[in-house]
Design a protein around this motif. Structure first.
Motif, PDB file in Angstrom:
ATOM      1  N   LEU A 118       5.248  -6.317 -14.056  1.00  0.00           N
ATOM      2  CA  LEU A 118       4.965  -6.405 -12.624  1.00  0.00           C
ATOM      3  C   LEU A 118       6.103  -5.800 -11.800  1.00  0.00           C
ATOM      4  O   LEU A 118       5.874  -5.080 -10.822  1.00  0.00           O
ATOM      5  N   ARG A 119       7.338  -6.092 -12.181  1.00  0.00           N
ATOM      6  CA  ARG A 119       8.496  -5.544 -11.450  1.00  0.00           C
ATOM      7  C   ARG A 119       8.487  -4.023 -11.492  1.00  0.00           C
ATOM      8  O   ARG A 119       8.673  -3.349 -10.470  1.00  0.00           O
ATOM      9  N   ALA A 120       8.250  -3.460 -12.685  1.00  0.00           N
ATOM     10  CA  ALA A 120       8.242  -2.007 -12.821  1.00  0.00           C
ATOM     11  C   ALA A 120       7.095  -1.387 -12.026  1.00  0.00           C
ATOM     12  O   ALA A 120       7.256  -0.333 -11.400  1.00  0.00           O
ATOM     13  N   ALA A 121       5.941  -2.051 -12.014  1.00  0.00           N
ATOM     14  CA  ALA A 121       4.780  -1.513 -11.310  1.00  0.00           C
ATOM     15  C   ALA A 121       5.009  -1.490  -9.804  1.00  0.00           C
ATOM     16  O   ALA A 121       4.525  -0.591  -9.100  1.00  0.00           O
ATOM     17  N   LEU A 122       5.755  -2.448  -9.295  1.00  0.00           N
ATOM     18  CA  LEU A 122       6.034  -2.495  -7.854  1.00  0.00           C
ATOM     19  C   LEU A 122       6.926  -1.345  -7.412  1.00  0.00           C
ATOM     20  O   LEU A 122       6.981  -1.020  -6.219  1.00  0.00           O
ATOM     21  N   ASN A 123       7.627  -0.718  -8.329  1.00  0.00           N
ATOM     22  CA  ASN A 123       8.499   0.405  -8.009  1.00  0.00           C
ATOM     23  C   ASN A 123       7.797   1.750  -8.169  1.00  0.00           C
ATOM     24  O   ASN A 123       8.444   2.798  -8.143  1.00  0.00           O
ATOM     25  N   THR A 124       6.485   1.718  -8.349  1.00  0.00           N
ATOM     26  CA  THR A 124       5.697   2.944  -8.422  1.00  0.00           C
ATOM     27  C   THR A 124       4.951   3.133  -7.104  1.00  0.00           C
ATOM     28  O   THR A 124       5.047   2.314  -6.193  1.00  0.00           O
ATOM     29  N   THR A 125       4.191   4.208  -7.012  1.00  0.00           N
ATOM     30  CA  THR A 125       3.413   4.483  -5.795  1.00  0.00           C
ATOM     31  C   THR A 125       1.997   3.919  -5.870  1.00  0.00           C
ATOM     32  O   THR A 125       1.200   4.128  -4.955  1.00  0.00           O
ATOM     33  N   VAL A 126       1.678   3.223  -6.932  1.00  0.00           N
ATOM     34  CA  VAL A 126       0.344   2.623  -7.054  1.00  0.00           C
ATOM     35  C   VAL A 126       0.186   1.542  -5.995  1.00  0.00           C
ATOM     36  O   VAL A 126       1.062   0.684  -5.823  1.00  0.00           O
ATOM     37  N   ALA A 127      -0.927   1.568  -5.277  1.00  0.00           N
ATOM     38  CA  ALA A 127      -1.178   0.563  -4.244  1.00  0.00           C
ATOM     39  C   ALA A 127      -1.143  -0.830  -4.854  1.00  0.00           C
ATOM     40  O   ALA A 127      -1.611  -1.047  -5.981  1.00  0.00           O
ATOM     41  N   ALA A 128      -0.585  -1.780  -4.117  1.00  0.00           N
ATOM     42  CA  ALA A 128      -0.414  -3.134  -4.639  1.00  0.00           C
ATOM     43  C   ALA A 128      -1.728  -3.734  -5.138  1.00  0.00           C
ATOM     44  O   ALA A 128      -1.773  -4.397  -6.173  1.00  0.00           O
ATOM     45  N   GLY A 129      -2.800  -3.462  -4.391  1.00  0.00           N
ATOM     46  CA  GLY A 129      -4.091  -4.013  -4.779  1.00  0.00           C
ATOM     47  C   GLY A 129      -4.686  -3.387  -6.019  1.00  0.00           C
ATOM     48  O   GLY A 129      -5.680  -3.893  -6.559  1.00  0.00           O
ATOM     49  N   ARG A 130      -4.083  -2.294  -6.503  1.00  0.00           N
ATOM     50  CA  ARG A 130      -4.604  -1.593  -7.675  1.00  0.00           C
ATOM     51  C   ARG A 130      -3.699  -1.713  -8.896  1.00  0.00           C
ATOM     52  O   ARG A 130      -4.000  -1.155  -9.949  1.00  0.00           O
ATOM     53  N   ILE A 131      -2.564  -2.408  -8.734  1.00  0.00           N
ATOM     54  CA  ILE A 131      -1.591  -2.481  -9.825  1.00  0.00           C
ATOM     55  C   ILE A 131      -2.205  -3.069 -11.087  1.00  0.00           C
ATOM     56  O   ILE A 131      -2.083  -2.514 -12.184  1.00  0.00           O
ATOM     57  N   VAL A 132      -2.868  -4.202 -10.964  1.00  0.00           N
ATOM     58  CA  VAL A 132      -3.434  -4.868 -12.145  1.00  0.00           C
ATOM     59  C   VAL A 132      -4.501  -4.003 -12.805  1.00  0.00           C
ATOM     60  O   VAL A 132      -4.611  -3.944 -14.025  1.00  0.00           O
ATOM     61  N   ALA A 133      -5.268  -3.285 -11.988  1.00  0.00           N
ATOM     62  CA  ALA A 133      -6.349  -2.463 -12.532  1.00  0.00           C
ATOM     63  C   ALA A 133      -5.841  -1.165 -13.148  1.00  0.00           C
ATOM     64  O   ALA A 133      -6.431  -0.673 -14.116  1.00  0.00           O
ATOM     65  N   ARG A 134      -4.734  -0.617 -12.625  1.00  0.00           N
ATOM     66  CA  ARG A 134      -4.348   0.737 -13.007  1.00  0.00           C
ATOM     67  C   ARG A 134      -3.054   0.833 -13.820  1.00  0.00           C
ATOM     68  O   ARG A 134      -2.838   1.832 -14.501  1.00  0.00           O
ATOM     69  N   ASP A 135      -2.190  -0.160 -13.717  1.00  0.00           N
ATOM     70  CA  ASP A 135      -0.909  -0.053 -14.421  1.00  0.00           C
ATOM     71  C   ASP A 135      -1.066  -0.459 -15.886  1.00  0.00           C
ATOM     72  O   ASP A 135      -1.435  -1.596 -16.197  1.00  0.00           O
ATOM     73  N   ASP A 136      -0.754   0.466 -16.798  1.00  0.00           N
ATOM     74  CA  ASP A 136      -0.963   0.224 -18.229  1.00  0.00           C
ATOM     75  C   ASP A 136      -0.099  -0.913 -18.754  1.00  0.00           C
ATOM     76  O   ASP A 136      -0.560  -1.730 -19.563  1.00  0.00           O
ATOM     77  N   ALA A 137       1.154  -0.977 -18.325  1.00  0.00           N
ATOM     78  CA  ALA A 137       2.060  -2.012 -18.838  1.00  0.00           C
ATOM     79  C   ALA A 137       1.605  -3.405 -18.424  1.00  0.00           C
ATOM     80  O   ALA A 137       1.658  -4.356 -19.217  1.00  0.00           O
ATOM     81  N   VAL A 138       1.140  -3.530 -17.175  1.00  0.00           N
ATOM     82  CA  VAL A 138       0.646  -4.823 -16.699  1.00  0.00           C
ATOM     83  C   VAL A 138      -0.603  -5.223 -17.473  1.00  0.00           C
ATOM     84  O   VAL A 138      -0.738  -6.372 -17.924  1.00  0.00           O
ATOM     85  N   ARG A 139      -1.517  -4.288 -17.657  1.00  0.00           N
ATOM     86  CA  ARG A 139      -2.748  -4.585 -18.395  1.00  0.00           C
ATOM     87  C   ARG A 139      -2.442  -4.927 -19.847  1.00  0.00           C
ATOM     88  O   ARG A 139      -3.052  -5.834 -20.423  1.00  0.00           O
ATOM     89  N   ASP A 140      -1.486  -4.214 -20.453  1.00  0.00           N
ATOM     90  CA  ASP A 140      -1.125  -4.504 -21.844  1.00  0.00           C
ATOM     91  C   ASP A 140      -0.538  -5.907 -21.974  1.00  0.00           C
ATOM     92  O   ASP A 140      -0.851  -6.638 -22.931  1.00  0.00           O
ATOM     93  N   ALA A 141       0.323  -6.296 -21.013  1.00  0.00           N
ATOM     94  CA  ALA A 141       0.914  -7.630 -21.061  1.00  0.00           C
ATOM     95  C   ALA A 141      -0.153  -8.711 -20.913  1.00  0.00           C
ATOM     96  O   ALA A 141      -0.145  -9.719 -21.630  1.00  0.00           O
ATOM     97  N   LEU A 142      -1.090  -8.510 -19.987  1.00  0.00           N
ATOM     98  CA  LEU A 142      -2.173  -9.485 -19.787  1.00  0.00           C
ATOM     99  C   LEU A 142      -3.107  -9.528 -20.990  1.00  0.00           C
ATOM    100  O   LEU A 142      -3.589 -10.597 -21.381  1.00  0.00           O
ATOM    101  N   THR A 143      -3.369  -8.355 -21.579  1.00  0.00           N
ATOM    102  CA  THR A 143      -4.237  -8.304 -22.758  1.00  0.00           C
ATOM    103  C   THR A 143      -3.618  -9.053 -23.921  1.00  0.00           C
ATOM    104  O   THR A 143      -4.283  -9.851 -24.598  1.00  0.00           O
ATOM    105  N   SER A 144      -2.335  -8.810 -24.172  1.00  0.00           N
ATOM    106  CA  SER A 144      -1.643  -9.495 -25.264  1.00  0.00           C
ATOM    107  C   SER A 144      -1.658 -11.005 -25.050  1.00  0.00           C
ATOM    108  O   SER A 144      -1.970 -11.778 -25.970  1.00  0.00           O
TER     109      SER A 144
END
Length: 289
Positions: free
Chosen positions: A56-82
């Motif tokens: 989540l911290r790394a995703a917040l430092n990208t340009t991905v819109a906050a509302g799309r982080i969970v849907a689009r950020d691979d690292a966040v999705r991988d952590a939630l999937t695991s």
């Protein structure tokens, strides 16, 4: 690109996740242990928490819109999937998995309050945290459900394998003792296991014992006929044993023709028939699965 105000909020949340990382991990793990919904050890929970918070911290430092982080950020999705899949395998309830994610919200909001006295900034940060973790909770629930379905299918397949063992009765003679209901899925497993065993053991006779089959109807008979045909295509003879009087009457009433198939009343009779079919080659073999 996020707006200036949004950038301030993201920077605050990113800094909180970074500098309060150890505290957030410890508080989240302790909460899950105290509420008795944790299906893993404390070490596993710490690993899961660290992976998700860092993603989540790394995703917040990208340009991905906050509302799309969970849907689009691979690292966040991988952590939630695991996290979700591990809990599904451990047998945790899906609601407990989602609530575990949502419980992190309160801890992050408390950490933000300690970081700033700006009420407006805290309000916008609370909206961002809520958006992030609500989305994460929904995704975790969906991943859990899909993972659980996959696990159930795996367990079902394993049960089918265990319920249809191929036994080597004699040199060149195999048997499949069937118990319960014979449906299409199980017939396929029986056929696959039997054909592979015929090839592996160079079997010349395969016995399908239906003593433990509760009922025989048209569908069951067709499944048996398919298996017999497949065995013959492998160059082996097939004997069906366990034809009890009630089953014989049912087959006759249904008008099913098994006259071209060798049938016997008991497994012992079927084995004797198999030994006659293989003739002088009959020599004892250790009974194996």
């Amino acid at each position: 690109m996020p707006g200036t105000d949004d950038a301030h909020v993201r920077e605050l949340l990113s800094r909180t996740l970074d500098e309060d990382h150890a505290t957030l991990v410890a508080d989240w793990v302790r909460h899950q242990l105290d509420t008795a919904v944790a299906p893993h050890s404390e070490q596993d929970l710490r690993r899961e928490a660290a992976e998700l918070l860092e993603a989540l911290r790394a995703a917040l430092n990208t340009t991905v819109a906050a509302g799309r982080i969970v849907a689009r950020d691979d690292a966040v999705r991988d952590a939630l999937t695991s996290l979700s899949e591990h809990r599904a395998r451990a047998g945790a309830e899906p609601s407990a998995t989602a609530m575990a994610i949502l419980s992190l919200k309160r801890m992050m909001l408390s950490a933000i309050e300690r970081r700033t006295d700006d009420a407006e900034l805290r309000y916008r940060a609370a909206l961002l945290v809520t958006d992030l973790l609500d989305s994460a909770g929904v995704l975790a629930f969906a991943i859990y459900a899909n993972g659980r379905e996959h696990i159930i299918r795996e367990q079902h397949d394993q049960m089918l394998e265990l319920s249809t063992p191929v036994v080597r009765l004699w040199r060149h003679v195999l048997a499949v003792p069937l118990i319960g209901t014979l449906d299409s899925a199980r017939t396929q497993v029986v056929m696959n296991n039997l054909l592979e065993a015929i090839q592996a053991h160079e079997a010349r006779v395969a016995i399908i014992d239906i003593t433990g089959v509760s009922t025989v109807d048209t569908a069951v008979a067709q499944h048996l006929l398919q298996t017999v045909s497949a065995v013959r295509l492998m160059g082996a003879d097939c004997v069906i044993s366990g034809i009890r009087p009630s089953i014989a009457q049912t087959i006759t009433q249904l008008g099913i023709d098994l006259s071209h198939i060798v049938t016997r009343g008991t497994l012992a009779d079927a084995l004797a028939t198999a030994l006659r079919l293989i003739g002088d080659d009959a020599r004892p073999a250790a009974v194996t699965g």
